[in-house]
Write a protein that holds these residues in place. Structure first.
Motif, short mmCIF file in Angstrom:
data_model
loop_
_atom_site.label_atom_id
_atom_site.label_comp_id
_atom_site.label_asym_id
_atom_site.label_seq_id
_atom_site.Cartn_x
_atom_site.Cartn_y
_atom_site.Cartn_z
N HIS A 289 2.56 -2.61 -12.42
CA HIS A 289 3.12 -3.62 -12.95
C HIS A 289 4.51 -3.70 -11.76
O HIS A 289 5.09 -4.88 -11.75
N THR A 290 4.87 -2.48 -11.63
CA THR A 290 6.19 -2.70 -10.78
C THR A 290 5.83 -3.07 -9.17
O THR A 290 6.56 -3.89 -8.70
N ILE A 291 4.36 -2.81 -8.66
CA ILE A 291 4.22 -3.56 -7.56
C ILE A 291 3.95 -5.03 -7.65
O ILE A 291 4.50 -5.80 -6.78
N ILE A 292 3.59 -5.43 -8.69
CA ILE A 292 3.65 -7.08 -9.04
C ILE A 292 4.85 -7.65 -8.85
O ILE A 292 5.07 -8.44 -8.42
N SER A 293 5.81 -6.97 -9.34
CA SER A 293 7.25 -7.43 -9.25
C SER A 293 7.62 -7.43 -7.91
O SER A 293 8.39 -8.47 -7.57
N TYR A 294 7.57 -6.38 -7.19
CA TYR A 294 7.88 -6.43 -5.72
C TYR A 294 7.06 -7.73 -5.14
O TYR A 294 7.89 -8.35 -4.24
N GLN A 295 5.95 -7.87 -5.09
CA GLN A 295 5.21 -8.88 -4.73
C GLN A 295 5.61 -10.30 -4.97
O GLN A 295 5.88 -11.06 -4.08
N LEU B 150 0.27 9.63 -18.72
CA LEU B 150 0.61 9.67 -17.55
C LEU B 150 1.79 8.73 -17.24
O LEU B 150 1.46 7.40 -17.11
N GLY B 151 2.91 8.98 -16.88
CA GLY B 151 4.21 8.28 -16.95
C GLY B 151 4.39 7.77 -15.46
O GLY B 151 3.61 7.86 -14.48
N LYS B 152 5.70 7.43 -15.05
CA LYS B 152 6.09 6.57 -13.76
C LYS B 152 6.12 7.89 -12.64
O LYS B 152 6.35 9.08 -12.92
N GLY B 153 5.61 7.36 -11.49
CA GLY B 153 5.53 8.31 -10.47
C GLY B 153 4.15 9.36 -10.66
O GLY B 153 4.48 10.28 -10.09
N ASN B 154 3.27 9.00 -11.47
CA ASN B 154 2.25 9.83 -12.02
C ASN B 154 2.70 11.20 -12.49
O ASN B 154 1.89 12.01 -12.27
N LYS B 155 3.82 11.18 -13.05
CA LYS B 155 4.38 12.29 -13.71
C LYS B 155 3.59 12.58 -15.19
O LYS B 155 3.67 11.57 -16.02
N GLU B 156 2.88 13.63 -15.46
CA GLU B 156 2.46 13.93 -16.75
C GLU B 156 3.20 14.50 -17.73
O GLU B 156 4.03 15.47 -17.22
N ARG B 157 3.16 14.30 -19.00
CA ARG B 157 3.96 15.15 -20.08
C ARG B 157 3.12 15.16 -21.45
O ARG B 157 2.29 14.22 -21.60
N ILE B 158 3.79 15.91 -22.07
CA ILE B 158 3.02 16.18 -23.22
C ILE B 158 3.71 15.67 -24.59
O ILE B 158 4.99 16.23 -24.63
N LEU B 159 3.16 14.83 -25.36
CA LEU B 159 3.88 14.24 -26.68
C LEU B 159 3.54 14.97 -27.89
O LEU B 159 2.18 15.00 -28.10
N PRO B 160 4.30 15.47 -28.73
CA PRO B 160 3.85 15.68 -30.06
C PRO B 160 3.42 14.55 -30.92
O PRO B 160 4.14 13.59 -30.82
N LYS C 142 0.84 -1.16 -0.10
CA LYS C 142 0.03 0.21 0.03
C LYS C 142 0.84 1.25 0.02
O LYS C 142 0.49 2.13 -0.69
N TYR C 143 1.80 1.24 0.71
CA TYR C 143 2.86 2.21 0.64
C TYR C 143 3.50 2.68 -0.53
O TYR C 143 3.60 3.65 -1.23
N LEU C 144 3.71 1.52 -1.40
CA LEU C 144 4.43 1.67 -2.75
C LEU C 144 3.21 2.26 -3.82
O LEU C 144 3.66 3.04 -4.40
N GLN C 145 1.97 1.78 -3.40
CA GLN C 145 0.97 2.07 -4.38
C GLN C 145 0.69 3.65 -3.98
O GLN C 145 0.36 4.54 -5.07
N TYR C 146 0.17 4.04 -2.77
CA TYR C 146 -0.33 5.45 -2.46
C TYR C 146 0.75 6.46 -2.11
O TYR C 146 0.69 7.43 -2.37
N GLU C 147 1.80 5.92 -1.58
CA GLU C 147 2.79 7.05 -1.14
C GLU C 147 3.88 7.27 -2.34
O GLU C 147 4.26 8.50 -2.80
N LYS C 148 4.72 6.12 -2.74
CA LYS C 148 5.60 6.03 -3.80
C LYS C 148 5.03 6.08 -5.17
O LYS C 148 5.55 6.58 -5.93
#
Length: 292
Positions: free
Chosen positions: A17-23, A166-176, A6-12
Motif C-alpha cells: 500500500h505504501t509503495i503504491i502511494s510512492y508510485q 505482521l505489522g509495518k516494517g515486517n515487525k511481528e507482534r502478539i495480540l490478546p 525495489k529498494y522500498l520493497q526489499y530493503e526498506k
C-alpha cells in the motif's frame, strides 16, 4: 525509478500500500514536469520547479496531509538518487510544506459497536460470519487493514487466546483475544471449512472464489454495517482502530501498552489519542464541577 521501488520493497520493507502511494506521487510529479516544463527526467528538477509543483497542489486544494506525503515521497526519491551517485544535492531540502491542521482521530462511542452488532443481521453461513469477524477483529484488536487481510491460519493460537500479526516494517507482534472473539474465530473457521473443504489457502480470510481477501471488500463491509450506527464520521476500517485505542485509554489503559498493541514505532504516534480523552475529561469537568 523501478530500482527505487525495489529498494522500498526489499530493503526498506515497506507495505504494498505504501509503495503504491510512492508510485502515484512520483508519477504525478513526472506528469507535471512534462506538462509544465517539457522535462522527462525527475532527477533534473531543481528547488524552484518542486516549489512550483507544491504551489500548484495548494491551488488545487489538495489536503495538507496529502501534500506532506507527496513531498516526503519526492524527498525520499532524491535521497535515493544521491545514494546512487546520480545527483549531488537534494533539491527538496528547503521545500516547506503547508501547515498541518490539527486533526483528532475519529472514533465511535463506546456503546456504538455493541449496537452495531445487535442491529446488523449476519447470516449464519460463511459469508455472514466472515463479515462479523472482520468487524470484531478490527475493533477487538486494533489491527491495521493490511494486517487483517494478511492474517494466516497459523497465526492463531486460540488455546492461548492470542494471534500474531505482521505489522509495518515486517515487525511481528502478539495480540490478546477476548473470549467472545475466540468464540467468533472458532465459529468462523468451522464455517470456512464447511464452505471450502478442499481449500488449502493459508490465509484466514478468503473470498467466495477462495482467493485471499482484498482491501476494498473490507472497506465495503465496514461501511455497510457502520452506517447503521454512525453517519457523522468516515466509516473506514481505521476508525475502528482509532476507537479501539481511544476506548482503552478512556478506561485507564497505559499509553505504553496501547502503543505496543497498535504496533507504533514511537510513543509520539500514540499520544494523539490522549487529546480525545482530554476532551472527554473537559466535558465531564464542565458538567460536574460547581465552578466550571
Amino acid at each position: 525509478m523501478e530500482l527505487f521501488f525495489k529498494y522500498l520493497q526489499y530493503e526498506k520493507r515497506f507495505s504494498p500500500h505504501t509503495i503504491i502511494s510512492y508510485q502515484t506521487d512520483l508519477q504525478q510529479f513526472q506528469s507535471y514536469l512534462k506538462e509544465a516544463y517539457e522535462l522527462e527526467d525527475i532527477s533534473v528538477a531543481d528547488h524552484a520547479i518542486i516549489r512550483s509543483w507544491v504551489v500548484t497542489l495548494v491551488q488545487k486544494e489538495f489536503d495538507s496531509r496529502t501534500i506532506h506525503r507527496k513531498i516526503a515521497s519526492l524527498r525520499s526519491y532524491f535521497k535515493f538518487l544521491m545514494q546512487q551517485g546520480k545527483i549531488e544535492s537534494n533539491p527538496t531540502v528547503r521545500i516547506k510544506a503547508p501547515k498541518l491542521a490539527k486533526k483528532l482521530p475519529a472514533f465511535i462511542p463506546e456503546d456504538a459497536f455493541t449496537q452495531l452488532l445487535d442491529q446488523s443481521e449476519f447470516s449464519d453461513d460463511y459469508k455472514g460470519q466472515r463479515e462479523k469477524l472482520i468487524l470484531e477483529l478490527l475493533y477487538g484488536t486494533g489491527m491495521r487493514l493490511a494486517e487483517l487481510t494478511n492474517l494466516k491460519l497459523e497465526d492463531l493460537n486460540l488455546s492461548a487466546n492470542t494471534l500474531k500479526v505482521l505489522g509495518k516494517g515486517n515487525k511481528e507482534r502478539i495480540l490478546p483475544l477476548n473470549s467472545s472473539l475466540v468464540i467468533a474465530l472458532e465459529k468462523y473457521i468451522q464455517k470456512r471449512q464447511a464452505a471450502f473443504p478442499n481449500n488449502n489457502s493459508s490465509f484466514l480470510f478468503v473470498t467466495d472464489k477462495e482467493a485471499p481477501l482484498y482491501p476494498k471488500y473490507v472497506y465495503r463491509v465496514v461501511k455497510k454495517h457502520m452506517s447503521s450506527v454512525s453517519t457523522a464520521i468516515k466509516n473506514s476500517p481505521h476508525v475502528l482502530r482509532h476507537s479501539f485505542a481511544t476506548h482503552l485509554l478512556n478506561r485507564g489503559a497505559d499509553l505504553g501498552a496501547i502503543k505496543d498493541l497498535l504496533g507504533h514505532a514511537s510513543l509520539a504516534a500514540t499520544q494523539v489519542y490522549t487529546h480525545n480523552s482530554i476532551e472527554k475529561l473537559k466535558a465531564v469537568f464542565e458538567k460536574a464541577h460547581p465552578k466550571a
